[in-house]
Design an enzyme around this catalytic site. Structure first.
Site, PDB file in Angstrom:
ATOM      1  N   TYR A  13       3.688   6.153  10.065  1.00 45.80           N
ATOM      2  CA  TYR A  13       3.121   5.089   9.797  1.00 45.80           C
ATOM      3  C   TYR A  13       3.846   3.818   9.083  1.00 45.80           C
ATOM      4  O   TYR A  13       3.801   2.873   9.444  1.00 45.80           O
ATOM      5  CB  TYR A  13       1.984   5.526   8.783  1.00 45.80           C
ATOM      6  CG  TYR A  13       0.702   4.490   8.876  1.00 45.80           C
ATOM      7  CD1 TYR A  13      -0.529   4.630   9.591  1.00 45.80           C
ATOM      8  CD2 TYR A  13       0.789   3.355   7.751  1.00 45.80           C
ATOM      9  CE1 TYR A  13      -1.397   3.777   9.248  1.00 45.80           C
ATOM     10  CE2 TYR A  13      -0.156   2.479   7.719  1.00 45.80           C
ATOM     11  CZ  TYR A  13      -1.328   2.761   8.446  1.00 45.80           C
ATOM     12  OH  TYR A  13      -2.276   1.668   8.445  1.00 45.80           O
ATOM     13  N   TYR A  69      -9.286   5.247   7.538  1.00 50.03           N
ATOM     14  CA  TYR A  69      -9.744   5.667   8.878  1.00 50.03           C
ATOM     15  C   TYR A  69     -10.819   6.697   9.015  1.00 50.03           C
ATOM     16  O   TYR A  69     -10.396   7.716   8.336  1.00 50.03           O
ATOM     17  CB  TYR A  69      -8.401   5.959   9.525  1.00 50.03           C
ATOM     18  CG  TYR A  69      -6.967   5.037   9.708  1.00 50.03           C
ATOM     19  CD1 TYR A  69      -6.358   4.582   8.555  1.00 50.03           C
ATOM     20  CD2 TYR A  69      -7.149   4.388  11.031  1.00 50.03           C
ATOM     21  CE1 TYR A  69      -5.310   3.830   8.964  1.00 50.03           C
ATOM     22  CE2 TYR A  69      -6.163   3.465  10.987  1.00 50.03           C
ATOM     23  CZ  TYR A  69      -5.038   3.041   9.885  1.00 50.03           C
ATOM     24  OH  TYR A  69      -4.235   2.356  10.180  1.00 50.03           O
ATOM     25  N   PRO A  87      -4.319   0.114  18.879  1.00 51.80           N
ATOM     26  CA  PRO A  87      -4.277  -0.579  17.777  1.00 51.80           C
ATOM     27  C   PRO A  87      -4.189   0.494  16.483  1.00 51.80           C
ATOM     28  O   PRO A  87      -3.838   0.363  15.255  1.00 51.80           O
ATOM     29  CB  PRO A  87      -5.302  -1.554  17.390  1.00 51.80           C
ATOM     30  CG  PRO A  87      -6.389  -1.232  18.262  1.00 51.80           C
ATOM     31  CD  PRO A  87      -5.639  -0.676  19.564  1.00 51.80           C
ATOM     32  N   LYS A 104       0.528  -0.747  14.970  1.00 49.28           N
ATOM     33  CA  LYS A 104       1.906  -0.560  15.389  1.00 49.28           C
ATOM     34  C   LYS A 104       2.410  -1.883  16.425  1.00 49.28           C
ATOM     35  O   LYS A 104       3.652  -2.146  16.449  1.00 49.28           O
ATOM     36  CB  LYS A 104       2.319   0.708  16.352  1.00 49.28           C
ATOM     37  CG  LYS A 104       2.400   1.884  15.566  1.00 49.28           C
ATOM     38  CD  LYS A 104       3.511   1.884  14.344  1.00 49.28           C
ATOM     39  CE  LYS A 104       3.311   2.700  13.441  1.00 49.28           C
ATOM     40  NZ  LYS A 104       4.147   2.372  11.989  1.00 49.28           N
ATOM     41  N   HIS A 130       0.787  -1.448  -0.064  1.00 47.71           N
ATOM     42  CA  HIS A 130       0.117  -0.034  -0.028  1.00 47.71           C
ATOM     43  C   HIS A 130       0.908   1.218   0.035  1.00 47.71           C
ATOM     44  O   HIS A 130       1.735   1.424   0.842  1.00 47.71           O
ATOM     45  CB  HIS A 130      -0.804  -0.060   1.132  1.00 47.71           C
ATOM     46  CG  HIS A 130      -1.986  -0.704   1.162  1.00 47.71           C
ATOM     47  ND1 HIS A 130      -3.393  -0.643   1.704  1.00 47.71           N
ATOM     48  CD2 HIS A 130      -2.263  -1.791   0.005  1.00 47.71           C
ATOM     49  CE1 HIS A 130      -4.205  -1.573   1.254  1.00 47.71           C
ATOM     50  NE2 HIS A 130      -3.782  -2.406   0.426  1.00 47.71           N
TER      51      HIS A 130
HETATM   52  P1  FAD Z   1       1.726 -12.445  21.032  1.00 47.37           P
HETATM   53  O1  FAD Z   1       1.400 -12.540  19.580  1.00 47.37           O
HETATM   54  O2  FAD Z   1       0.732 -12.261  21.964  1.00 47.37           O
HETATM   55  O3  FAD Z   1       2.683 -13.872  21.333  1.00 47.37           O
HETATM   56  C1  FAD Z   1       2.726 -14.542  22.602  1.00 47.37           C
HETATM   57  C2  FAD Z   1       2.970 -15.771  22.528  1.00 47.37           C
HETATM   58  O4  FAD Z   1       3.376 -16.289  23.789  1.00 47.37           O
HETATM   59  C3  FAD Z   1       1.359 -16.585  22.280  1.00 47.37           C
HETATM   60  O5  FAD Z   1       1.651 -17.354  21.202  1.00 47.37           O
HETATM   61  C4  FAD Z   1       1.169 -16.944  23.589  1.00 47.37           C
HETATM   62  O6  FAD Z   1       0.171 -18.261  23.248  1.00 47.37           O
HETATM   63  C5  FAD Z   1       2.457 -17.460  24.197  1.00 47.37           C
HETATM   64  N1  FAD Z   1       2.316 -17.757  25.568  1.00 47.37           N
HETATM   65  C6  FAD Z   1       1.656 -16.993  26.576  1.00 47.37           C
HETATM   66  N2  FAD Z   1       1.786 -17.183  27.815  1.00 47.37           N
HETATM   67  C7  FAD Z   1       2.810 -18.458  27.816  1.00 47.37           C
HETATM   68  C8  FAD Z   1       3.540 -19.323  28.618  1.00 47.37           C
HETATM   69  N3  FAD Z   1       3.478 -19.118  29.893  1.00 47.37           N
HETATM   70  N4  FAD Z   1       4.393 -20.127  28.095  1.00 47.37           N
HETATM   71  C9  FAD Z   1       4.400 -20.290  26.785  1.00 47.37           C
HETATM   72  N5  FAD Z   1       3.861 -19.435  25.866  1.00 47.37           N
HETATM   73  C10 FAD Z   1       3.196 -18.559  26.177  1.00 47.37           C
HETATM   74  N6  FAD Z   1      -2.020  -4.943  16.557  1.00 47.37           N
HETATM   75  C11 FAD Z   1      -2.042  -4.271  15.348  1.00 47.37           C
HETATM   76  O7  FAD Z   1      -1.022  -3.449  14.970  1.00 47.37           O
HETATM   77  N7  FAD Z   1      -3.383  -3.953  14.646  1.00 47.37           N
HETATM   78  C12 FAD Z   1      -4.366  -4.913  15.032  1.00 47.37           C
HETATM   79  O8  FAD Z   1      -5.346  -5.040  14.734  1.00 47.37           O
HETATM   80  C13 FAD Z   1      -4.242  -5.652  16.315  1.00 47.37           C
HETATM   81  N8  FAD Z   1      -5.490  -6.433  16.768  1.00 47.37           N
HETATM   82  C14 FAD Z   1      -4.882  -7.076  17.833  1.00 47.37           C
HETATM   83  C15 FAD Z   1      -6.161  -8.090  18.409  1.00 47.37           C
HETATM   84  C16 FAD Z   1      -5.886  -8.514  19.593  1.00 47.37           C
HETATM   85  C17 FAD Z   1      -7.046  -9.599  20.047  1.00 47.37           C
HETATM   86  C18 FAD Z   1      -4.760  -8.624  20.282  1.00 47.37           C
HETATM   87  C19 FAD Z   1      -4.737  -9.445  21.616  1.00 47.37           C
HETATM   88  C20 FAD Z   1      -3.859  -7.969  19.517  1.00 47.37           C
HETATM   89  C21 FAD Z   1      -3.803  -7.295  18.501  1.00 47.37           C
HETATM   90  N9  FAD Z   1      -2.878  -6.543  18.274  1.00 47.37           N
HETATM   91  C22 FAD Z   1      -2.804  -5.782  17.051  1.00 47.37           C
HETATM   92  C23 FAD Z   1      -1.489  -6.388  18.608  1.00 47.37           C
HETATM   93  C24 FAD Z   1      -0.503  -7.212  18.019  1.00 47.37           C
HETATM   94  O9  FAD Z   1      -1.205  -8.490  17.612  1.00 47.37           O
HETATM   95  C25 FAD Z   1       0.594  -7.763  19.171  1.00 47.37           C
HETATM   96  O10 FAD Z   1       1.288  -6.545  19.385  1.00 47.37           O
HETATM   97  C26 FAD Z   1       1.559  -8.773  18.552  1.00 47.37           C
HETATM   98  O11 FAD Z   1       0.862 -10.019  18.712  1.00 47.37           O
HETATM   99  C27 FAD Z   1       2.709  -8.935  19.705  1.00 47.37           C
HETATM  100  O12 FAD Z   1       3.298 -10.052  19.467  1.00 47.37           O
HETATM  101  P2  FAD Z   1       4.333 -10.825  20.531  1.00 47.37           P
HETATM  102  O13 FAD Z   1       4.904 -11.843  19.932  1.00 47.37           O
HETATM  103  O14 FAD Z   1       4.816  -9.724  21.303  1.00 47.37           O
HETATM  104  O15 FAD Z   1       2.921 -11.456  21.304  1.00 47.37           O
HETATM  105  C1  DHB Z   2      -5.332  -3.205  10.794  1.00 47.99           C
HETATM  106  C2  DHB Z   2      -5.363  -3.057  11.952  1.00 47.99           C
HETATM  107  C3  DHB Z   2      -4.850  -2.027  12.644  1.00 47.99           C
HETATM  108  O1  DHB Z   2      -4.695  -1.619  14.028  1.00 47.99           O
HETATM  109  C4  DHB Z   2      -4.825  -0.864  11.774  1.00 47.99           C
HETATM  110  O2  DHB Z   2      -4.427   0.444  12.294  1.00 47.99           O
HETATM  111  C5  DHB Z   2      -4.904  -0.860  10.192  1.00 47.99           C
HETATM  112  C6  DHB Z   2      -5.080  -2.389   9.946  1.00 47.99           C
HETATM  113  C7  DHB Z   2      -5.768  -4.577  10.090  1.00 47.99           C
HETATM  114  O3  DHB Z   2      -6.019  -5.530  10.899  1.00 47.99           O
HETATM  115  O4  DHB Z   2      -5.812  -4.906   9.112  1.00 47.99           O
END
Ligand code: FAD
Ligand code: DHB
Length: 402
Positions: free
Chosen positions: A386, A201, A294, A298, A73
C-alpha cells in the site's frame, strides 16, 4: 518548435512528471495534450500518493503546496462484520506513510511549475499520427484544425488508456492481457467532513464501500455498483443511504453526514497490461500501457513509477550513449506492473461482493480479512504494497564507469 528531443503525448501525471524529470537532466521535451488546461486540472480521479511518489514531488521542488494542503495518513481500516480493523503503516513498514492529495492537484502543481520555466505544453493539440521508426515524429491537430508535425529522437506515449500511442503499435507487435471485473465503482465528491481520520475499506454483504477524502471538509466516497450502472438510478439520498448501510452507521459504525454532492461518476474496473511497453522509438508509460482496478489506489503511482524508469534510461542515453536501460525499459517496468496488478486484484477480490460466490467462497473471503488483520506478517505485506514497493534496481544494467 518542430523538433525536440522527447515528444510527450499527454499532460496527465505520467507525461507531466516525465517532462520534469527530463528537464532536471537537461533533456528537452514538448508535451502535446488534446484537452484544455482547465479540463485537465479539474478531472477528479485518484487521491492517494505512495511514500516515494510524495518524496519525488518534494525532490523535484514541486511539493510545496502538497506539504501545506495534503493529509499524511499513517494507516487504513479494513471493515468487515461491522468492525473496523486498523493497519498501521509506519509500524509495519519501518516508518512509511501515504499522502492523500488529489490527482488533479498534482497535475495543477506540475503544470504550473513547467509553464513557469517557459517549457512548452501545447493544450488542445491532439496527436493524430505517430511514426515510431528511425526518424520519429508525431502529427497533431490544434484547436483551429491546423495540422503540425513534431520531429523527435523519442516519443513518450503518456496519453492514457484511450490515447493514440498504443493504437499506433501494430497488434502483432504486442501481447495484451485483459481482465474485466463484473462490477464498477460509483464515486462521489461531497461537501462533508471525512467520517474518520483515515480511509476505511468496507466489505459488506451488499457490496464494497470506501470512504476517502480530499481535505478536512471534502469527502471522496465510493460504493460498488453494477458494471452497466445508470447514474439516474442513484439520486443523492439513495447514495447516502447505501453508504450508511454498508458502513453500519446504525449498528455502531461511523456515521456519514450527507452534504452537497459536487461530482458523481462511475469508474469501471479492469486489469489491462500491454507487453512490451515499447515499439521502436515509442515508449508507453502509465495508463496507455496498463490499467489496474482502483482498490489499493495504484493507478497514478504506477504511472509515475514508469516515467522514473524512462527518464533514467533517457538520461543514460543522452549522457553516455548507453542503450541498455532503454532496451530494458519494458522489462523493468513490467516487473512492478505485474506486482501491482497482483496487489490490486488481491484487494479487489478480498473486499468486493461477487455475485457468483457460494457460501463457501464468502467464508474464505472473510477468513482472508480475518487473517490479514490479525497476523502481523500478513498485515505487513499489505502495508508494504500500500505504501509502495521499492523501485526495481537498474544498477546491474549500467556500464561500470571510472
Ligand atoms: P491520464 O491521467 O489518463 O493522462 C493522459 C492524458 O493524455 C490526458 O490528459 C488526455 O487528455 C491526454 N490524451 C489522450 N489522448 C491524447 C491524444 N491523442 N493526444 C494528446 N493527448 C491525449 N486511480 C486510483 O489510483 N484511484 C482512483 O480512484 C482512480 N479513479 C479513476 C477514475 C477514472 C474515471 C479514471 C479514468 C481513472 C482513475 N484512476 C484512479 C486511475 C488514475 O487516475 C490513472 O492511473 C492516472 O490518471 C494515469 O495517469 P496517466 O498520466 O498515465 O494517464
Ligand atoms: C481513493 C481512491 C482509491 O482507489 C483508493 O483505493 C483510495 C482512495 C481516493 O480517490 O481518494
Amino acid at each position: 518548435m518542430s523538433r525536440t528531443q522527447v515528444a510527450i503525448i499527454g499532460a496527465g501525471p505520467a507525461g507531466l512528471m516525465l517532462a520534469h524529470l527530463l528537464q532536471r537532466a537537461g533533456i528537452e521535451s514538448v508535451i502535446v495534450e488534446s484537452r484544455a488546461r482547465d479540463y485537465v486540472e479539474s478531472r477528479v480521479r485518484a487521491g492517494v500518493l505512495e511514500y516515494d511518489t510524495a518524496e519525488l514531488l518534494n525532490d523535484l521542488g514541486v511539493g510545496e503546496r502538497m506539504r501545506r494542503e495534503s493529509l499524511v495518513h499513517r494507516g487504513i481500516a479494513l471493515r468487515f462484520n461491522d468492525r473496523s480493523n486498523r493497519i498501521d503503516f509506519p509500524d509495519l513498514t519501518g516508518g512509511k506513510t501515504v499522502t492523500v492529495y488529489g490527482q488533479q492537484e498534482v497535475v495543477k502543481d506540475l503544470i504550473a511549475a513547467r509553464l513557469a520555466t517557459g517549457a512548452p505544453i501545447l493544450f488542445e493539440c491532439a496527436a493524430t499520427a505517430i511514426d515510431a521508426g528511425d526518424e520519429p515524429s508525431i502529427t497533431y491537430r490544434d484547436a483551429a484544425g491546423g495540422e503540425h508535425t513534431l520531429d523527435a529522437d523519442f516519443i513518450a506515449g503518456c496519453d492514457g488508456f484511450h490515447g493514440a500511442a498504443r493504437e499506433a503499435i501494430p497488434p502483432d507487435a504486442i501481447t495484451v492481457y485483459d481482465h474485466t471485473l463484473p462490477f464498477a465503482w460509483l464515486g462521489i465528491l461531497a461537501e462533508t467532513p471525512p467520517v474518520s481520520e483515515e480511509l476505511i475499506y468496507v466489505n459488506h454483504e451488499r457490496g464494497f464501500a470506501l470512504v476517502s477524502m480530499r481535505s478536512r471538509t471534502i469527502s471522496r466516497l465510493y460504493i460498488q455498483c453494477r458494471n452497466d450502472e445508470r447514474l439516474e438510478l442513484w439520486p443523492d439520498e439513495r447514495i447516502w443511504g447505501e453508504l450508511r448501510e454498508r458502513l453500519g452507521s446504525d449498528r455502531g459504525g461511523p456515521d456519514v453526514h450527507s452534504g452537497k454532492i459536487l461530482q458523481k461518476g462511475v469508474t469501471p474496473m479492469r486489469s489491462f497490461v500491454c507487453d512490451p511497453m515499447r515499439y521502436g522509438r515509442l515508449f508507453l508509460a502509465g495508463d496507455s500501457a496498463h490499467i489496474v482496478p482502483p482498490t489499493g489506489a495504484k493507478g497514478m503511482n504506477l504511472a509515475i513509477a514508469d516515467v522514473r524508469v524512462l527518464a533514467e534510461a533517457l538520461e543514460a542515453y543522452y549522457e553516455h550513449g548507453e542503450t541498455a536501460l532503454l532496451d530494458a525499459y519494458s522489462q523493468t517496468c513490467l516487473r512492478r506492473v505485474w506486482k501491482t496488478q497482483r496487489f490490486s486484484i488481491y484487494m479487489t477480490r478480498m473486499l468486493h461482493r461477487f455475485e457468483e460466490h457460494t457460501p463457501f467462497d464468502r467464508r474464505i473471503q472473510l477468513a482472508e480479512l480475518d487473517y490479514v488483520t490479525s497476523s502481523r506478517t500478513a498485515a505487513a505485506s499489505l502495508a508494504e504494497n500500500y505504501v509502495g514497493l521499492p523501485f526495481e534496481s537498474t544498477a546491474g544494467l549500467r556500464k561500470v564507469r571510472t
